[in-house]
Design a protein around this motif. Structure first.
Motif, PDB file in Angstrom:
ATOM      1  N   SER A  26       0.574  -1.195  -0.131  1.00  0.00           N
ATOM      2  CA  SER A  26       0.147  -0.153   0.104  1.00  0.00           C
ATOM      3  C   SER A  26       0.590   1.179  -0.415  1.00  0.00           C
ATOM      4  CB  SER A  26      -1.003   0.215   1.483  1.00  0.00           C
ATOM      5  OG  SER A  26      -0.658  -0.056   2.439  1.00  0.00           O
ATOM      6  N   ALA A  27       2.396   1.231   0.014  1.00  0.00           N
ATOM      7  CA  ALA A  27       2.991   1.967  -0.559  1.00  0.00           C
ATOM      8  C   ALA A  27       2.660   2.926  -1.419  1.00  0.00           C
ATOM      9  CB  ALA A  27       4.293   1.760   0.160  1.00  0.00           C
ATOM     10  N   PRO A  28       3.395   4.326  -1.171  1.00  0.00           N
ATOM     11  CA  PRO A  28       2.804   4.981  -2.632  1.00  0.00           C
ATOM     12  C   PRO A  28       3.560   4.493  -3.976  1.00  0.00           C
ATOM     13  CG  PRO A  28       3.682   6.810  -0.752  1.00  0.00           C
ATOM     14  CD  PRO A  28       3.361   4.841  -0.605  1.00  0.00           C
ATOM     15  N   GLU A  29       4.567   3.524  -3.837  1.00  0.00           N
ATOM     16  CA  GLU A  29       5.582   3.539  -5.046  1.00  0.00           C
ATOM     17  C   GLU A  29       4.397   2.568  -5.782  1.00  0.00           C
ATOM     18  OE1 GLU A  29       7.764   1.597  -1.694  1.00  0.00           O
ATOM     19  OE2 GLU A  29       6.690   4.164  -2.242  1.00  0.00           O
ATOM     20  N   PHE A  30       3.603   1.745  -5.098  1.00  0.00           N
ATOM     21  CA  PHE A  30       2.848   0.591  -5.389  1.00  0.00           C
ATOM     22  C   PHE A  30       1.668   0.694  -6.170  1.00  0.00           C
ATOM     23  CE2 PHE A  30       5.721  -1.117  -3.188  1.00  0.00           C
ATOM     24  CZ  PHE A  30       6.156  -2.390  -3.586  1.00  0.00           C
ATOM     25  N   ARG A  31       1.562   2.629  -6.222  1.00  0.00           N
ATOM     26  CA  ARG A  31      -0.100   3.002  -6.250  1.00  0.00           C
ATOM     27  C   ARG A  31       0.072   2.953  -8.126  1.00  0.00           C
ATOM     28  NH1 ARG A  31      -3.753   5.531  -2.516  1.00  0.00           N
ATOM     29  NH2 ARG A  31      -2.184   5.254  -0.710  1.00  0.00           N
ATOM     30  N   MET A  32      -1.367   2.525  -8.438  1.00  0.00           N
ATOM     31  CA  MET A  32      -1.361   2.682  -9.720  1.00  0.00           C
ATOM     32  C   MET A  32      -1.956   3.959 -10.727  1.00  0.00           C
ATOM     33  SD  MET A  32      -0.390  -0.205 -10.271  1.00  0.00           S
ATOM     34  CE  MET A  32      -1.087  -0.643 -11.909  1.00  0.00           C
ATOM     35  N   GLU A  33      -1.291   4.464 -10.917  1.00  0.00           N
ATOM     36  CA  GLU A  33      -1.765   5.957 -11.795  1.00  0.00           C
ATOM     37  C   GLU A  33      -2.134   5.159 -13.643  1.00  0.00           C
ATOM     38  OE1 GLU A  33      -1.078   8.496  -9.919  1.00  0.00           O
ATOM     39  OE2 GLU A  33       0.220   7.452  -8.287  1.00  0.00           O
ATOM     40  N   PRO A  34      -3.582   6.038 -14.073  1.00  0.00           N
ATOM     41  CA  PRO A  34      -3.566   7.351 -12.973  1.00  0.00           C
ATOM     42  C   PRO A  34      -5.202   6.909 -11.878  1.00  0.00           C
ATOM     43  CG  PRO A  34      -5.148   7.412 -14.907  1.00  0.00           C
ATOM     44  CD  PRO A  34      -4.248   6.375 -14.661  1.00  0.00           C
ATOM     45  N   PHE A  35      -5.226   6.082 -11.815  1.00  0.00           N
ATOM     46  CA  PHE A  35      -6.587   5.334 -10.682  1.00  0.00           C
ATOM     47  C   PHE A  35      -6.815   5.349  -9.281  1.00  0.00           C
ATOM     48  CE2 PHE A  35      -6.061   2.570 -14.412  1.00  0.00           C
ATOM     49  CZ  PHE A  35      -6.687   2.948 -15.252  1.00  0.00           C
ATOM     50  N   ASP A  36      -5.552   5.923  -8.610  1.00  0.00           N
ATOM     51  CA  ASP A  36      -5.267   6.564  -7.771  1.00  0.00           C
ATOM     52  C   ASP A  36      -5.168   5.131  -6.791  1.00  0.00           C
ATOM     53  OD1 ASP A  36      -3.604   7.869  -5.653  1.00  0.00           O
ATOM     54  OD2 ASP A  36      -5.195   8.983  -4.881  1.00  0.00           O
ATOM     55  N   TRP A  37      -4.728   3.772  -6.632  1.00  0.00           N
ATOM     56  CA  TRP A  37      -4.988   2.312  -5.918  1.00  0.00           C
ATOM     57  C   TRP A  37      -4.383   1.570  -6.170  1.00  0.00           C
ATOM     58  CZ3 TRP A  37      -5.029  -2.493  -9.349  1.00  0.00           C
ATOM     59  CH2 TRP A  37      -5.779  -1.920 -10.224  1.00  0.00           C
ATOM     60  N   THR A  38      -3.918   0.899  -4.758  1.00  0.00           N
ATOM     61  CA  THR A  38      -2.733   0.211  -5.180  1.00  0.00           C
ATOM     62  C   THR A  38      -3.694  -1.791  -4.631  1.00  0.00           C
ATOM     63  OG1 THR A  38      -3.820  -0.348  -2.940  1.00  0.00           O
ATOM     64  CG2 THR A  38      -1.696   0.904  -2.679  1.00  0.00           C
ATOM     65  N   PRO A  39      -2.713  -2.886  -5.632  1.00  0.00           N
ATOM     66  CA  PRO A  39      -3.323  -3.869  -6.197  1.00  0.00           C
ATOM     67  C   PRO A  39      -3.725  -4.530  -4.926  1.00  0.00           C
ATOM     68  CG  PRO A  39      -1.046  -4.240  -6.095  1.00  0.00           C
ATOM     69  CD  PRO A  39      -1.540  -2.409  -6.121  1.00  0.00           C
ATOM     70  N   ASP A  40      -4.709  -5.402  -4.460  1.00  0.00           N
ATOM     71  CA  ASP A  40      -5.972  -6.067  -3.571  1.00  0.00           C
ATOM     72  C   ASP A  40      -5.094  -7.171  -3.760  1.00  0.00           C
ATOM     73  OD1 ASP A  40      -7.334  -3.929  -3.248  1.00  0.00           O
ATOM     74  OD2 ASP A  40      -8.902  -4.696  -4.232  1.00  0.00           O
ATOM     75  N   VAL A  41      -3.912  -7.467  -2.722  1.00  0.00           N
ATOM     76  CA  VAL A  41      -3.311  -9.103  -2.846  1.00  0.00           C
ATOM     77  C   VAL A  41      -4.136 -10.869  -2.227  1.00  0.00           C
ATOM     78  CG1 VAL A  41      -1.713 -10.317  -1.000  1.00  0.00           C
ATOM     79  CG2 VAL A  41      -1.174  -8.145  -2.049  1.00  0.00           C
ATOM     80  N   CYS A  42      -4.283 -11.099  -3.193  1.00  0.00           N
ATOM     81  CA  CYS A  42      -4.657 -13.182  -3.098  1.00  0.00           C
ATOM     82  C   CYS A  42      -3.813 -13.994  -3.065  1.00  0.00           C
ATOM     83  CB  CYS A  42      -5.635 -13.078  -4.048  1.00  0.00           C
ATOM     84  SG  CYS A  42      -6.760 -11.698  -4.184  1.00  0.00           S
ATOM     85  N   LEU A  43      -4.063 -14.065  -1.702  1.00  0.00           N
ATOM     86  CA  LEU A  43      -2.076 -15.372  -1.636  1.00  0.00           C
ATOM     87  C   LEU A  43      -3.635 -17.171  -1.508  1.00  0.00           C
ATOM     88  CD1 LEU A  43      -0.455 -13.988   1.527  1.00  0.00           C
ATOM     89  CD2 LEU A  43      -0.200 -14.131  -0.773  1.00  0.00           C
ATOM     90  N   GLU A  44      -3.095 -18.116  -2.093  1.00  0.00           N
ATOM     91  CA  GLU A  44      -3.433 -19.230  -1.757  1.00  0.00           C
ATOM     92  C   GLU A  44      -2.323 -20.612  -1.793  1.00  0.00           C
ATOM     93  OE1 GLU A  44      -5.104 -20.892  -5.066  1.00  0.00           O
ATOM     94  OE2 GLU A  44      -3.954 -19.570  -6.960  1.00  0.00           O
TER      95      GLU A  44
END
Length: 416
Positions: free
Chosen positions: A92-110
């Motif tokens: 959720s750090a700023p370097e992982f934000r997706m531009e220009p949507f301004d959201w971070t990816p949702d993590v899924c673990l399996e």
């Protein structure tokens, strides 16, 4: 089938006959050992009846002690939950934000691997694949970027061991100082891992009876425990991986006509000719597996669980380079022809064959011991099992309530 038919199907020097329960028992030596170019025949002896029953009981006890219990599986689930929070916070750090949507990816673990196959050990690690809901990460540089972000913020319960940069990057960590975690990124190349786990589980569950199904899972666990105790499980060090050892154990059981092939058409063709033998967890079965591994190091071999066969392969590629000693085919129709043991080296595989040869010598009695008193033989088989399947290491911190487990019973019989 008759005994003559069994002798024709087996290698020279092996005499087999069906027991009352249908399991073939090797009565003579499993043929020659080749080391340094010299042929060495093992003595054609075996344990007496009481020692053989004791040996079978100790093998089942070793499987029960090595198998992962419910507390281990609960610890794995706790690890996945804690790692989900760590990954979500780290990415959720700023370097992982997706531009220009301004959201971070949702993590899924399996999880995948032995914990899903039912072949996990107390010394096993947990393999976790990370994916994102919004998109798929395929290229290695971007995978390394996300894994380095988690490496920089592992949280309080995780300790980073190392970041392995290879074809599929992997972040190795320790959870609560007792559970090794291998975190990798999901992509189209490894998305079939869940399908592989399902296929392997279905094959192991296809024995002739319920007792054989339990024995098949126990046999795979013992094979993995044997390999782990000797350092023969290291996909990044030239040795087969844990899933590769599972495939080797299954292929051996298929060659013994104890498990069917994964391909339904091949299974139907085999069932027209013969029926499956009942599978029982015995010392003779494990001894034949060690011989099976020893024979595979003579030259390159190809193994297919779909067709249920093992055969020799070409030693050299078209460019003149030496091939990998093993070609274990991915047991999926969509990945048929893909080698899952491409990283196995000849030097490491020769060490595996040497270890299997030495283990057979430990498991099989000498001529002097074969005629000794039963009480002496029972003590000898106890020492042999302790040497082949040592207890899980205590080097790392035990999971919660692990020390509450019952201590190992004394394997040395007491004199009457």
């Amino acid at each position: 089938p008759s005994s003559r038919h069994l002798v024709r199907r087996r290698a020279p020097g092996v005499i087999a006959h069906p027991r009352r329960d249908g399991d073939p028992v090797v009565m003579a030596a499993i043929a020659s050992d080749a080391e340094d170019g010299a042929e060495e025949l093992l003595p054609s002896t075996w344990w007496c009846s009481s020692a053989s029953f004791r040996l079978a009981a100790l093998i089942e006890q070793a499987d029960g002690e090595a198998a992962a219990d419910q507390r281990f599986l609960d610890g794995c689930r706790d690890c996945v939950e804690a790692l989900t929070e760590v990954c979500s916070k780290a990415l959720s750090a700023p370097e992982f934000r997706m531009e220009p949507f301004d959201w971070t990816p949702d993590v899924c673990l399996e999880t995948f691997g032995s914990t899903q196959q039912g072949t996990a050990l107390l010394s096993s690690d947990v393999d976790i694949r990370m994916t994102f809901k919004q998109f798929e990460v395929r290229d290695v540089p971007r995978q390394l970027k996300y894994l380095r972000g988690i490496e920089a913020s592992p949280g309080d319960r995780f300790k980073v061991v190392k970041l392995i940069q290879c074809r599929v990057p992997l972040l190795r960590m320790m959870f609560d100082e007792w559970l090794q975690v291998d975190l990798s990124m999901g992509n189209s190349m490894v998305a079939d891992d869940t399908g592989v786990d399902q296929v392997l589980t279905e094959i192991l569950s296809s024995a002739s009876d319920a007792e054989g199904c339990r024995a098949s899972f126990g046999f795979v666990r013992l094979v993995k425990a044997f390999a782990k105790a000797r350092g023969f499980v290291d996909a990044y060090g030239g040795f087969p991986s844990s899933v590769a050892w599972t495939c080797l154990a299954i292929c051996f059981l298929q060659s013994e006509n104890l498990l069917p092939p994964a391909d339904p058409e091949a299974e139907n063709r085999k069932r027209r000719c013969k029926r499956l033998w009942p599978l029982r967890l015995t010392a003779g079965l494990f001894s034949r597996f060690l011989r099976f591994v020893d024979k595979l190091h003579s030259r390159a071999h190809r193994i297919s669980l779909l067709q249920g066969f093992v055969c020799t392969a070409r030693q050299w590629t078209n460019s003149g380079a030496a091939k990998s000693p093993l070609f274990v085919e991915v047991p999926l129709p969509s990945r048929q022809g893909t080698n899952m043991t491409q990283g196995v080296t000849w030097a490491a595989w020769n060490n595996v064959a040497r270890g299997a040869r030495e283990a057979r010598r430990v498991l099989q009695p000498s001529r002097e011991l074969a005629v000794a008193m039963p009480i002496i033989q029972e003590a000898a088989v106890a020492n042999a099992i302790c040497a082949l399947f040592p207890r899980p290491s205590r080097k790392r911190k035990a999971p919660p309530d692990f020390e509450d487990r019952e201590p190992r019973r004394s394997l040395t019989p007491t004199a009457p």
